[in-house]
Design a protein around this motif. Structure first.
Motif, PDB file in Angstrom:
ATOM      1  N   PRO A 295      10.884  13.358  10.908  1.00 49.04           N
ATOM      2  CA  PRO A 295       9.894  12.560  10.160  1.00 49.04           C
ATOM      3  C   PRO A 295      10.095  11.054  10.315  1.00 49.04           C
TER       4      PRO A 295
ATOM      5  N   SER B   9       5.492   6.385   5.262  1.00 47.52           N
ATOM      6  CA  SER B   9       4.726   7.445   4.592  1.00 47.52           C
ATOM      7  C   SER B   9       3.567   6.822   3.831  1.00 47.52           C
ATOM      8  N   LYS B  10       2.529   7.667   3.603  1.00 49.04           N
ATOM      9  CA  LYS B  10       1.359   7.248   2.800  1.00 49.04           C
ATOM     10  C   LYS B  10       1.111   8.340   1.773  1.00 49.04           C
ATOM     11  N   ASP B  11       1.319   7.952   0.489  1.00 47.71           N
ATOM     12  CA  ASP B  11       1.160   8.901  -0.617  1.00 47.71           C
ATOM     13  C   ASP B  11       2.017  10.156  -0.406  1.00 47.71           C
ATOM     14  N   GLY B  12       3.229   9.940   0.114  1.00 46.18           N
ATOM     15  CA  GLY B  12       4.169  11.034   0.293  1.00 46.18           C
ATOM     16  C   GLY B  12       4.045  11.768   1.605  1.00 46.18           C
ATOM     17  N   GLN B  13       3.042  11.469   2.413  1.00 42.25           N
ATOM     18  CA  GLN B  13       2.854  12.117   3.710  1.00 42.25           C
ATOM     19  C   GLN B  13       3.411  11.216   4.811  1.00 42.25           C
ATOM     20  N   THR B  14       4.265  11.809   5.671  1.00 42.00           N
ATOM     21  CA  THR B  14       4.908  11.009   6.708  1.00 42.00           C
ATOM     22  C   THR B  14       3.896  10.518   7.743  1.00 42.00           C
ATOM     23  N   LEU B  15       4.170   9.352   8.327  1.00 45.72           N
ATOM     24  CA  LEU B  15       3.349   8.745   9.377  1.00 45.72           C
ATOM     25  C   LEU B  15       4.209   8.462  10.595  1.00 45.72           C
TER      26      LEU B  15
END
Length: 269
Positions: free
Chosen positions: A165, A252-258
């Motif tokens: 991640p 991450s954006k709002d807990g979602q990995t980027l």
């Protein structure tokens, strides 16, 4: 005639005897008187001598008593020296007090200056990260392990393939690490895999994570401007010994990995 003559002689003898007796009495009384006078004088002298001896003895005893009662001579300190010493001590104490007050004032001013500077920094920092924001490079180096949450990638130290991640960026120990954007420190923790790890809030639900750090002087809640140094690279943890020293970096954006590579500049390849 004889009888008269005899009587006359008897009368003369008697008179002579009376005269003699009277004379002897005078002599005796004079002697007695002189004796009494001498004795009286002698007694007076003796009394005087005894009185003088008693007086001398009393004086001597009084003197001894005074010597016994008289306290030992105390050497009084020089009042001027004592005063000078006391004044010197007071002066030193005043100077120490003044120095302490000055130090306290300096500390207060330093704290106030730091608080003012922090307030000014906070006012200047705006957390407004968006999809179009371009990150600054945290370090300049090669990506050792790429981001991939769809397919597995190889971890040399662990000798396994798994999803990643983050990106693991090569960097020498002691290399300075910069904030990729205006941020606020969310947490600072020690993690078994990523070592000393700082999580930053960049606004609008975006967060950045920096791992494998040392010399972090930030505190939770601190505001950080883009490009500001947040720490340096540390020795790698046991999970990254074969990869070598590195920066662990994730988005991450709002807990979602980027994928960080979609936002990082070309310095990071």
């Amino acid at each position: 005639m004889r009888t008269r003559e005899s009587k006359r002689r008897i009368a003369i003898v008697t008179a002579i005897l009376l005269i003699a007796v009277a004379a002897g009495g005078v002599i005796t009384w004079q002697s007695v008187g002189k004796g009494k006078e001498n004795q009286t004088a002698s007694n007076e002298e003796n009394v005087s001598t005894v009185s003088e001896e008693i007086s001398d003895g009393a004086v001597a005893e009084q003197s001894d008593a005074e010597d016994a009662v008289q306290p030992e001579e105390t050497i009084e300190p020089d009042s001027e020296e004592t005063s000078g010493t006391a004044e010197g001590q007071i002066t030193v104490k005043d100077e120490n007090t003044q120095t302490a007050q000055e130090n306290q004032t300096d500390d207060s001013q330093t704290a106030e200056e730091a608080a003012t500077e922090a307030a000014e920094t906070n006012a200047q920092v705006t957390l407004d990260f968006t999809e179009s924001t371009v990150l600054q490079a945290p370090v300049s180096g090669q990506i050792l392990i790429p981001y991939n949450m769809e397919n597995t990638v190889y971890f040399p130290t662990l000798n396994v393939y798994k999803c990643n991640p983050s990106v693991v960026i090569s960097a020498e120990v002691g290399t300075q690490v910069a904030a990729v954007a205006n941020s606020q420190v969310k947490s600072i923790v020690n993690d078994a895999q990523t070592g000393l790890t700082v999580t930053m809030d960049m606004g609008n639900g975006y967060e950045a994570v920096y791992g494998q750090l040392q010399d972090v002087a930030l505190e939770e809640g601190a505001m950080v401007q883009a490009g500001e140094i947040i720490g340096t690279i540390a020795e790698p943890t046991k999970y990254y010994t074969k990869e070598g020293s590195n920066l662990y970096f994730s988005l991450s954006k709002d807990g979602q990995t980027l994928d960080p590579t979609l936002y990082l500049p070309p310095e990071v390849e």
